[in-house]
Design an enzyme around this catalytic site. Structure first.
Site, PDB file in Angstrom:
ATOM      1  N   GLU A 146      -1.564  -8.540   3.765  1.00 39.35           N
ATOM      2  CA  GLU A 146      -1.497  -8.979   5.032  1.00 39.35           C
ATOM      3  C   GLU A 146      -2.371  -9.740   6.045  1.00 39.35           C
ATOM      4  OE1 GLU A 146      -1.808  -4.940   5.594  1.00 39.35           O
ATOM      5  OE2 GLU A 146      -1.029  -6.461   3.917  1.00 39.35           O
ATOM      6  N   CYS A 173       0.185  -1.299   0.001  1.00 40.76           N
ATOM      7  CA  CYS A 173       0.269   0.191   0.128  1.00 40.76           C
ATOM      8  C   CYS A 173       0.766   1.290   0.095  1.00 40.76           C
ATOM      9  CB  CYS A 173      -0.240   0.116   1.290  1.00 40.76           C
ATOM     10  SG  CYS A 173      -2.570   1.190   1.314  1.00 40.76           S
ATOM     11  N   HIS A 191      -3.982  -5.465   0.208  1.00 34.65           N
ATOM     12  CA  HIS A 191      -3.151  -5.381   1.718  1.00 34.65           C
ATOM     13  C   HIS A 191      -3.119  -6.990   1.419  1.00 34.65           C
ATOM     14  CE1 HIS A 191      -2.703  -1.842   4.089  1.00 34.65           C
ATOM     15  NE2 HIS A 191      -3.483  -1.074   2.968  1.00 34.65           N
TER      16      HIS A 191
END
Length: 249
Positions: free
Chosen positions: A230, A128, A228
């Site tokens: 994660e 990001c 994202h």
């Protein structure tokens, strides 16, 4: 025990797992009963993301940019985490009315880390803000409020909440080699790449044309995504980073 089994156990031991640095926020935070202080913090999903792929995670709070080389000398890989908007002065622009307040200490620190990592060939994964930082470092620019360009807010429909949209990797790129597409990814951003930085190639796009991934062709591993990873269970990107960092180690 066979030689291969012994080697696998050695690589799984903590002393042989690559050490991956993850950049952090620098902000005011509240916790416990009454604490309200300046803090360096990181959502737990980031270190967990590295750990689940077999790496050891260490947080890298903002520091003197002159110490970046010394810090990276001890690391095998780098994750540039998400966070605040970059200072538009870094790419010669004035702040948009919807741009967030920049954190110059973090900007300077992460640009220094990225500069050293790229010169050393240290594996880097930007996430990001980390992708935007990589583009600005290379002389590129950012769109400061994406809805102005694409006419919708589907990249950031509910601030503070991840939602999914589809991205498609560009065939023949490292990104496409790691990810089969099209694929649904977790999104939460209101800025994006505008003019691409020197040496970078766009390696994935959203359905509206927004650049969703970048990489440096020819570098051992220097890749960034606008989404994202994660926040979801797909570990393919971070496993690519950890494999590259294992070779670096």
């Amino acid at each position: 025990m066979s030689g291969n089994e012994e080697r696998t156990r050695e690589l799984d031991a903590p002393e042989h797992r690559p050490l991956i640095g993850v950049t952090t926020y620098l902000t005011r935070a509240r916790w416990g009963v009454a604490w309200d202080l300046p803090a360096t913090l990181l959502p737990a999903a980031y270190p967990a993301y590295v750990q689940r792929a077999g790496g050891l995670a260490v947080m890298l709070p903002p520091d003197d940019p002159a110490s970046a080389a010394a810090v990276l000398h001890r690391l095998d890989g780098l994750v540039l985490a998400g966070g605040e908007d970059l200072d538009p002065a870094l790419y010669g622009a004035r702040p948009h009315p919807r741009a967030g307040t920049p954190v110059p200490e973090r900007d300077r620190w992460e640009l220094a880390l990225l500069d050293v990592a790229l010169r050393r060939g240290l594996p880097v994964l930007g996430i990001c803000r980390g992708m935007q930082l990589m583009n600005v470092h290379a002389g590129g620019t950012l769109c400061q409020h994406l809805p102005d360009e694409v006419g919708h807010d589907r990249h950031n429909p509910v601030p503070g909440t991840f939602t999914d949209h589809t991205v498609t990797p560009v065939p023949g790129t490292r990104t496409a080699g790691l990810l089969s597409g099209p694929l649904a990814v977790a999104t939460q951003h209101h800025q994006s790449v505008d003019r691409l930085g020197t040496g970078l190639v766009a390696t994935a796009h959203a359905e509206d044309g927004t650049v969703e991934a970048l990489e440096y062709p020819g570098k051992p591993f220097a890749l960034a995504v606008q989404w994202h990873p994660e926040a979801r269970d797909d570990l393919r990107l971070v496993r690519g980073l950890v494999r590259a960092a294992t070779r670096e180690a």
